[in-house]
Scaffold this motif. Sequence first.
Motif, PDB file in Angstrom:
ATOM      1  N   GLY A   8       0.818  -1.213   0.000  1.00 51.83           N
ATOM      2  CA  GLY A   8       0.000   0.000   0.000  1.00 51.83           C
ATOM      3  C   GLY A   8       0.847   1.256   0.000  1.00 51.83           C
ATOM      4  N   LEU A   9       1.919   1.249   0.816  1.00 52.72           N
ATOM      5  CA  LEU A   9       2.811   2.399   0.923  1.00 52.72           C
ATOM      6  C   LEU A   9       4.241   1.969   0.657  1.00 52.72           C
ATOM      7  CD1 LEU A   9       1.500   4.246   4.102  1.00 52.72           C
ATOM      8  CD2 LEU A   9       1.876   5.315   1.890  1.00 52.72           C
ATOM      9  N   ALA A  10       4.996   2.796  -0.049  1.00 52.26           N
ATOM     10  CA  ALA A  10       6.412   2.514  -0.278  1.00 52.26           C
ATOM     11  C   ALA A  10       7.196   3.819  -0.244  1.00 52.26           C
ATOM     12  CB  ALA A  10       6.618   1.809  -1.619  1.00 52.26           C
ATOM     13  N   TYR A  11       8.484   3.716   0.071  1.00 52.20           N
ATOM     14  CA  TYR A  11       9.344   4.882   0.211  1.00 52.20           C
ATOM     15  C   TYR A  11      10.559   4.778  -0.715  1.00 52.20           C
ATOM     16  CZ  TYR A  11       6.933   6.201   4.540  1.00 52.20           C
ATOM     17  OH  TYR A  11       5.993   6.583   5.455  1.00 52.20           O
ATOM     18  N   VAL A  12      10.987   5.936  -1.208  1.00 45.80           N
ATOM     19  CA  VAL A  12      12.282   6.082  -1.862  1.00 45.80           C
ATOM     20  C   VAL A  12      13.002   7.200  -1.124  1.00 45.80           C
ATOM     21  CG1 VAL A  12      13.524   6.701  -3.967  1.00 45.80           C
ATOM     22  CG2 VAL A  12      11.455   5.301  -4.114  1.00 45.80           C
ATOM     23  N   PHE A  13      14.215   6.912  -0.641  1.00 41.88           N
ATOM     24  CA  PHE A  13      14.912   7.861   0.209  1.00 41.88           C
ATOM     25  C   PHE A  13      16.008   8.618  -0.548  1.00 41.88           C
ATOM     26  CE2 PHE A  13      13.189   4.631   3.099  1.00 41.88           C
ATOM     27  CZ  PHE A  13      12.463   5.448   3.940  1.00 41.88           C
ATOM     28  N   MET A  18      -0.679   5.128  -9.596  1.00 37.30           N
ATOM     29  CA  MET A  18      -0.113   5.238  -8.249  1.00 37.30           C
ATOM     30  C   MET A  18      -0.028   6.702  -7.830  1.00 37.30           C
ATOM     31  SD  MET A  18       3.640   3.767  -7.129  1.00 37.30           S
ATOM     32  CE  MET A  18       4.463   4.785  -8.390  1.00 37.30           C
ATOM     33  N   ALA A  19      -0.371   6.988  -6.595  1.00 44.68           N
ATOM     34  CA  ALA A  19      -0.203   8.337  -6.064  1.00 44.68           C
ATOM     35  C   ALA A  19       1.259   8.566  -5.696  1.00 44.68           C
ATOM     36  CB  ALA A  19      -1.090   8.541  -4.843  1.00 44.68           C
ATOM     37  N   LEU A  20       1.682   9.815  -5.751  1.00 41.30           N
ATOM     38  CA  LEU A  20       3.070  10.164  -5.467  1.00 41.30           C
ATOM     39  C   LEU A  20       3.119  11.377  -4.551  1.00 41.30           C
ATOM     40  CD1 LEU A  20       6.144   9.859  -6.054  1.00 41.30           C
ATOM     41  CD2 LEU A  20       5.792  11.297  -8.068  1.00 41.30           C
ATOM     42  N   LEU A  21       3.840  11.239  -3.436  1.00 45.33           N
ATOM     43  CA  LEU A  21       4.105  12.358  -2.538  1.00 45.33           C
ATOM     44  C   LEU A  21       5.590  12.635  -2.588  1.00 45.33           C
ATOM     45  CD1 LEU A  21       3.277  14.428  -0.390  1.00 45.33           C
ATOM     46  CD2 LEU A  21       3.523  12.632   1.338  1.00 45.33           C
ATOM     47  N   LEU A  22       5.974  13.723  -3.220  1.00 46.46           N
ATOM     48  CA  LEU A  22       7.378  14.093  -3.398  1.00 46.46           C
ATOM     49  C   LEU A  22       7.770  15.128  -2.359  1.00 46.46           C
ATOM     50  CD1 LEU A  22      10.045  14.103  -5.084  1.00 46.46           C
ATOM     51  CD2 LEU A  22       9.025  15.994  -6.398  1.00 46.46           C
ATOM     52  N   ILE A  23       8.820  14.829  -1.607  1.00 51.21           N
ATOM     53  CA  ILE A  23       9.347  15.757  -0.608  1.00 51.21           C
ATOM     54  C   ILE A  23      10.610  16.378  -1.172  1.00 51.21           C
ATOM     55  CG2 ILE A  23      10.299  15.944   1.727  1.00 51.21           C
ATOM     56  CD1 ILE A  23       8.553  13.457   2.376  1.00 51.21           C
ATOM     57  N   THR A  24      10.651  17.700  -1.214  1.00 49.54           N
ATOM     58  CA  THR A  24      11.794  18.371  -1.820  1.00 49.54           C
ATOM     59  C   THR A  24      11.946  19.774  -1.246  1.00 49.54           C
ATOM     60  OG1 THR A  24      12.759  19.112  -3.929  1.00 49.54           O
ATOM     61  CG2 THR A  24      10.375  19.224  -3.733  1.00 49.54           C
ATOM     62  N   HIS A  25      13.148  20.314  -1.365  1.00 50.58           N
ATOM     63  CA  HIS A  25      13.388  21.712  -0.994  1.00 50.58           C
ATOM     64  C   HIS A  25      13.401  22.598  -2.230  1.00 50.58           C
ATOM     65  CE1 HIS A  25      17.369  20.142  -2.089  1.00 50.58           C
ATOM     66  NE2 HIS A  25      17.607  21.365  -2.495  1.00 50.58           N
ATOM     67  N   GLN A  44       0.096   1.657  -3.621  1.00 48.17           N
ATOM     68  CA  GLN A  44      -0.871   2.644  -4.093  1.00 48.17           C
ATOM     69  C   GLN A  44      -0.345   4.061  -3.901  1.00 48.17           C
ATOM     70  OE1 GLN A  44      -3.892   0.563  -1.532  1.00 48.17           O
ATOM     71  NE2 GLN A  44      -5.257   1.192  -3.177  1.00 48.17           N
ATOM     72  N   LEU A  45       0.620   4.221  -2.998  1.00 45.01           N
ATOM     73  CA  LEU A  45       1.213   5.529  -2.729  1.00 45.01           C
ATOM     74  C   LEU A  45       2.718   5.373  -2.580  1.00 45.01           C
ATOM     75  CD1 LEU A  45       1.185   8.556  -1.951  1.00 45.01           C
ATOM     76  CD2 LEU A  45       0.724   7.852   0.407  1.00 45.01           C
ATOM     77  N   LEU A  46       3.463   6.146  -3.348  1.00 45.03           N
ATOM     78  CA  LEU A  46       4.915   6.184  -3.245  1.00 45.03           C
ATOM     79  C   LEU A  46       5.318   7.509  -2.616  1.00 45.03           C
ATOM     80  CD1 LEU A  46       7.731   4.968  -3.944  1.00 45.03           C
ATOM     81  CD2 LEU A  46       7.592   6.228  -6.100  1.00 45.03           C
TER      82      LEU A  46
END
Length: 317
Positions: A93-98, A205-212, A173-175
């Motif tokens: 359901g949830l996955a991370y890329v660091f 797939m939904a994508l939540l991108l964390i960035t500066h 479903q969410l990266l």
Amino acid sequence: MSEAQPLLSIENLSVTFRTPSGLVTPVPEVSLYVNAGERVALVGESGCGKSVTALSVTALPPADRAIREGKILFKGCDLIADAEALQAARRHGLAYVFQDPMASLHPVLRLRDQIAEALPPMPAAARRERVLELLNDVGLPDPARAANAYPCELSGGQCQRVMLAMALAAEPQLLIADEPTTALDVTTQRKILGLMDRLARERGMALLLITHNLGIVASYMERLYVMYAGRIVESGPVKAVISSPRHPYTKGLLAAVPSLRLERDQLQDIPGTVPPPGRFPAGCAFAPRCQFATPDCTQAVPPLYVTDTRAVRCPCF
């Protein structure tokens, strides 16, 4: 919030850590949502609480040691209150890329074995075939060679593709991608972001991108949240926020984005730095760095003013 139930909904989340000097709250209050299949960015300088917020979703270290209050709803289940839902979200359901693939990959295990660990149970032959399919999906030119390699035998961009293959192995479903291109050169950054965007579209797939970096958001994201000192200070559709930012902090971030149309001496920076957790000033945390601040700004945290699809935590907009 949208009419349909969001895939992920973070509601009034606060994250507090116990330290030798007492309780410290790097994220005092955050609310955001991501719809199914949507691409959303969470933007802010280092130290704003972006990664702590993301890690808190499934209580990954160091958030597993934190006091999490509020709600984190994934497909309607509260990942703070429901331990079974949390475990299910971690498995599928949830996955991370660091940020740094070389720090996330095991240096003495072949990449095929590391990817295989993320796959559901299946026969060995099917597992080997699936590893090659995933490596092909993320654009590695020779999947068989990459599968047999150790991390040190690949470039940083190739290792980040391997990390993406591992994240896709459970068909999430969410990266959540936490600064996935910071350690890469500009050309490779664009390739990795384009790849994530393509895969998200193809897989729904939904994508939540964390960035500066607000500069990389415009081409790939649909909505964005701007975070400062553990709070959302502005949000809305990407094109609307970038074309007409309302919060002084958002304006400062945009002014600092390099452009081929600007000379070097035309770039602007934001004076000062993000205050460390536990030392957030009273009132608006951005007030000490804001050229528009008034005495009223130091009295109380501004509410979030909502208008249509936009929201801003500043009465001066």
